[in-house]
Design a protein around this motif. Structure first.
Motif, PDB file in Angstrom:
ATOM      1  N   TYR A 109       0.814  -1.209   0.000  1.00 36.91           N
ATOM      2  CA  TYR A 109       0.000   0.000   0.000  1.00 36.91           C
ATOM      3  C   TYR A 109       0.855   1.268   0.000  1.00 36.91           C
ATOM      4  CZ  TYR A 109      -4.249  -2.726   0.735  1.00 36.91           C
ATOM      5  OH  TYR A 109      -5.302  -3.599   0.569  1.00 36.91           O
ATOM      6  N   SER A 110       2.100   1.166   0.478  1.00 34.31           N
ATOM      7  CA  SER A 110       2.982   2.332   0.531  1.00 34.31           C
ATOM      8  C   SER A 110       3.613   2.667  -0.809  1.00 34.31           C
ATOM      9  CB  SER A 110       4.118   2.078   1.538  1.00 34.31           C
ATOM     10  OG  SER A 110       5.038   1.120   1.008  1.00 34.31           O
ATOM     11  N   ALA A 111       3.484   1.799  -1.771  1.00 32.21           N
ATOM     12  CA  ALA A 111       4.204   1.959  -3.036  1.00 32.21           C
ATOM     13  C   ALA A 111       3.708   3.179  -3.815  1.00 32.21           C
ATOM     14  CB  ALA A 111       4.059   0.708  -3.892  1.00 32.21           C
TER      15      ALA A 111
ATOM     16  N   ILE B 129      -2.990   1.734  -5.068  1.00 34.40           N
ATOM     17  CA  ILE B 129      -4.405   1.520  -5.382  1.00 34.40           C
ATOM     18  C   ILE B 129      -4.728   2.047  -6.774  1.00 34.40           C
ATOM     19  CG2 ILE B 129      -6.773   2.121  -4.771  1.00 34.40           C
ATOM     20  CD1 ILE B 129      -5.595   0.083  -2.901  1.00 34.40           C
ATOM     21  N   GLU B 130      -4.249   3.263  -7.084  1.00 32.96           N
ATOM     22  CA  GLU B 130      -4.473   3.836  -8.414  1.00 32.96           C
ATOM     23  C   GLU B 130      -3.812   2.980  -9.487  1.00 32.96           C
ATOM     24  OE1 GLU B 130      -4.699   8.638  -7.969  1.00 32.96           O
ATOM     25  OE2 GLU B 130      -2.774   7.706  -7.471  1.00 32.96           O
ATOM     26  N   ALA B 131      -2.609   2.491  -9.203  1.00 36.57           N
ATOM     27  CA  ALA B 131      -1.880   1.686 -10.172  1.00 36.57           C
ATOM     28  C   ALA B 131      -2.600   0.374 -10.454  1.00 36.57           C
ATOM     29  CB  ALA B 131      -0.465   1.411  -9.663  1.00 36.57           C
TER      30      ALA B 131
ATOM     31  N   SER C  51      -0.582  -5.924 -10.582  1.00 35.20           N
ATOM     32  CA  SER C  51      -1.476  -7.072 -10.449  1.00 35.20           C
ATOM     33  C   SER C  51      -2.189  -7.122  -9.106  1.00 35.20           C
ATOM     34  CB  SER C  51      -0.674  -8.360 -10.645  1.00 35.20           C
ATOM     35  OG  SER C  51      -1.477  -9.493 -10.437  1.00 35.20           O
ATOM     36  N   ARG C  52      -1.440  -6.918  -8.017  1.00 32.81           N
ATOM     37  CA  ARG C  52      -2.023  -7.075  -6.679  1.00 32.81           C
ATOM     38  C   ARG C  52      -1.483  -6.021  -5.726  1.00 32.81           C
ATOM     39  NH1 ARG C  52      -1.724 -13.731  -5.794  1.00 32.81           N
ATOM     40  NH2 ARG C  52      -1.984 -14.251  -8.009  1.00 32.81           N
ATOM     41  N   VAL C  53      -2.336  -5.549  -4.817  1.00 33.04           N
ATOM     42  CA  VAL C  53      -1.934  -4.661  -3.728  1.00 33.04           C
ATOM     43  C   VAL C  53      -2.156  -5.396  -2.426  1.00 33.04           C
ATOM     44  CG1 VAL C  53      -2.271  -2.438  -2.591  1.00 33.04           C
ATOM     45  CG2 VAL C  53      -2.611  -2.637  -5.058  1.00 33.04           C
ATOM     46  N   ILE C  54      -1.179  -5.312  -1.530  1.00 30.58           N
ATOM     47  CA  ILE C  54      -1.227  -6.090  -0.299  1.00 30.58           C
ATOM     48  C   ILE C  54      -0.522  -5.311   0.808  1.00 30.58           C
ATOM     49  CG2 ILE C  54       0.931  -7.349  -0.720  1.00 30.58           C
ATOM     50  CD1 ILE C  54      -0.588  -9.902   0.210  1.00 30.58           C
ATOM     51  N   ASP C  55      -0.712  -5.698   2.056  1.00 25.51           N
ATOM     52  CA  ASP C  55      -0.015  -5.045   3.161  1.00 25.51           C
ATOM     53  C   ASP C  55       1.492  -5.069   2.927  1.00 25.51           C
ATOM     54  OD1 ASP C  55      -2.416  -4.607   4.440  1.00 25.51           O
ATOM     55  OD2 ASP C  55      -2.249  -6.372   5.733  1.00 25.51           O
ATOM     56  N   ASP C  56       2.157  -3.977   3.305  1.00 31.82           N
ATOM     57  CA  ASP C  56       3.584  -3.833   3.023  1.00 31.82           C
ATOM     58  C   ASP C  56       4.416  -5.018   3.504  1.00 31.82           C
ATOM     59  OD1 ASP C  56       2.942  -1.425   1.949  1.00 31.82           O
ATOM     60  OD2 ASP C  56       3.900  -0.196   3.488  1.00 31.82           O
ATOM     61  N   ASP C  57       4.095  -5.515   4.695  1.00 31.05           N
ATOM     62  CA  ASP C  57       4.916  -6.581   5.262  1.00 31.05           C
ATOM     63  C   ASP C  57       4.627  -7.962   4.667  1.00 31.05           C
ATOM     64  OD1 ASP C  57       2.422  -6.897   6.367  1.00 31.05           O
ATOM     65  OD2 ASP C  57       3.119  -7.125   8.435  1.00 31.05           O
ATOM     66  N   LYS C  58       3.687  -8.031   3.727  1.00 30.69           N
ATOM     67  CA  LYS C  58       3.348  -9.312   3.110  1.00 30.69           C
ATOM     68  C   LYS C  58       3.685  -9.359   1.621  1.00 30.69           C
ATOM     69  CE  LYS C  58      -0.435 -10.144   6.375  1.00 30.69           C
ATOM     70  NZ  LYS C  58      -1.899 -10.306   6.528  1.00 30.69           N
ATOM     71  N   VAL C  59       4.262  -8.273   1.103  1.00 30.94           N
ATOM     72  CA  VAL C  59       4.518  -8.169  -0.334  1.00 30.94           C
ATOM     73  C   VAL C  59       5.475  -9.250  -0.816  1.00 30.94           C
ATOM     74  CG1 VAL C  59       5.566  -6.729  -2.130  1.00 30.94           C
ATOM     75  CG2 VAL C  59       3.997  -5.716  -0.487  1.00 30.94           C
ATOM     76  N   LEU C  60       6.590  -9.415  -0.135  1.00 36.08           N
ATOM     77  CA  LEU C  60       7.581 -10.398  -0.572  1.00 36.08           C
ATOM     78  C   LEU C  60       7.013 -11.810  -0.510  1.00 36.08           C
ATOM     79  CD1 LEU C  60      10.386 -11.127  -1.554  1.00 36.08           C
ATOM     80  CD2 LEU C  60      11.168 -11.092   0.831  1.00 36.08           C
ATOM     81  N   ALA C  61       6.308 -12.131   0.566  1.00 42.87           N
ATOM     82  CA  ALA C  61       5.728 -13.468   0.697  1.00 42.87           C
ATOM     83  C   ALA C  61       4.721 -13.738  -0.423  1.00 42.87           C
ATOM     84  CB  ALA C  61       5.057 -13.625   2.063  1.00 42.87           C
ATOM     85  N   GLU C  62       3.934 -12.719  -0.763  1.00 46.01           N
ATOM     86  CA  GLU C  62       2.954 -12.884  -1.840  1.00 46.01           C
ATOM     87  C   GLU C  62       3.644 -13.091  -3.183  1.00 46.01           C
ATOM     88  OE1 GLU C  62      -1.127 -12.884  -3.336  1.00 46.01           O
ATOM     89  OE2 GLU C  62      -0.173 -13.225  -1.394  1.00 46.01           O
ATOM     90  N   ALA C  63       4.711 -12.327  -3.414  1.00 43.60           N
ATOM     91  CA  ALA C  63       5.460 -12.469  -4.666  1.00 43.60           C
ATOM     92  C   ALA C  63       6.098 -13.850  -4.766  1.00 43.60           C
ATOM     93  CB  ALA C  63       6.521 -11.376  -4.766  1.00 43.60           C
TER      94      ALA C  63
END
Length: 278
Positions: free
Chosen positions: A144-146, A189-191, A198-210
C-alpha cells in the motif's frame, strides 16, 4: 495463502555461490521450486539504478536462467524498490556519449530477452527507472505504501528505458500523458485500478505474496510458461490479427511437448503432473 505452496529459502550450491559473490549490488536468495529472489542493493541511494547495478542484474539473471531458475522475484527495500536512475551518473553525459554507448538500451535490452518470468515485489518508491524496471517485469505485487511515477520531464529528459511505451499500454494514453507530462504519481491503489500492477497487499506481506506467485509459476512446465510469456509479450507489439496467429502457432506447438501429454493425462487421472520440461 497456502503456506505449503510458498517457496522456502534454500542454500545455494557452492559453485553458484562463488560466482555470485562478485555481484555486490544484487543479493541472491534461492527458494524452493527453482525460485530466486533478487534484491537490489544500493540502500544509501534508495537503489538508484546505475550502469553497474543494471549490468550485474542482467548478468545474474542470465547466469541463473541458464542454471536452474524457473522464476525470479525482484525486490528492493521497504523504502524503495528503486527511486529512479542515478542522476549523478547521467548528469555529465553528452549526446555523443549516450548515443555511442547506447546508454540504458544496451543493458536493458538483455533483460527484455530473458525467457524466465519475473515477479516484482514493490514497496516504497518506484520512480523513473525504478518504475520502468518494475514494468519490465511480468507481474507486479505492491504494498500500500508503493508509489509509481515517471518524473523525468522535471529533470530535462524523457523516460528512456521503456517508460513511454509500457505505461501507455498498461494504463492508456490519458493517464500515461498525465504521469509523464505533469509528473503525477500513482498510489498502489491507483496503479492497480489502472491495470499497471497485479495485486496490492499489506507492506509486510509483499515479498511473501510475490514468492507465492513465483512458486506457482515455477511448479508448471518450464517450456509452456516460456511460450505463454512470449505470446503475451508479443501482444504488446502486434495487431490483434497477428497476435491471434502467433498464439495459434504456439498453441499448436504445445502439442509437440511431452508435458502436454503428461498434463492432460494427469488431469484425467486426477493426480499432480510430473513435468519433464520438454
Amino acid at each position: 495463502m497456502k503456506k505449503d505452496s510458498v517457496a522456502k529459502s534454500k542454500e545455494l550450491t557452492n559453485d553458484i555461490k562463488t560466482i555470485l559473490e562478485k555481484y555486490e549490488l544484487v543479493n541472491v536468495n534461492k527458494h524452493d521450486f527453482g525460485v530466486y529472489q533478487l534484491s537490489l542493493n544500493r540502500p544509501k541511494v534508495l537503489n538508484a539504478l546505475n550502469d553497474e547495478l543494471m549490468r550485474q542484474l542482467s548478468d545474474v539473471i542470465t547466469l541463473l536462467q541458464n542454471h536452474d531458475a524457473r522464476c525470479f522475484v525482484l525486490t528492493g527495500s521497504q523504502k524503495a524498490f528503486a527511486a529512479g536512475g542515478d542522476i549523478s551518473e547521467m548528469s555529465g553525459k553528452s549526446y555523443a556519449q549516450v548515443t555511442e554507448e547506447q546508454y540504458v538500451t544496451s543493458i536493458w535490452s538483455k533483460l527484455e530477452q530473458r525467457h524466465i518470468p519475473i515477479v516484482a515485489a514493490v514497496n516504497g518508491l518506484a520512480l523513473g527507472g525504478g518504475c520502468e524496471l518494475a514494468m519490465l517485469c511480468d507481474i507486479i505485487v505492491a504494498g500500500y505504501s508503493a508509489t509509481f511515477g515517471l518524473p523525468e520531464a522535471g529533470l530535462g529528459i524523457i523516460p528512456g528505458a521503456g517508460g513511454t511505451q509500457r505505461l501507455i499500454r498498461a494504463v492508456g494514453k490519458a493517464k500515461a500523458m498525465d504521469v509523464i507530462l505533469s509528473g503525477k504519481t500513482l498510489t498502489a491503489i491507483e496503479a492497480e485500478r489502472s491495470g499497471l500492477i497485479s495485486r496490492v497487499i499489506d507492506d509486510d506481506k509483499v515479498l511473501a505474496e510475490a514468492l507465492y506467485i513465483a512458486s506457482n509459476i515455477a511448479k508448471r512446465s518450464k517450456p509452456v510458461i516460456s511460450m505463454a510469456k512470449k505470446v503475451v509479450d508479443y501482444a504488446h507489439e502486434s495487431s490483434l490479427k497477428n497476435g491471434m496467429q502467433y498464439e495459434q502457432q504456439n498453441f499448436y506447438a504445445t502439442f509437440a511437448l511431452e508435458d502436454q501429454k503428461e498434463g492432460m493425462q494427469a488431469f484425467l487421472e486426477r493426480r499432480k503432473p510430473n513435468w519433464q520440461d520438454k
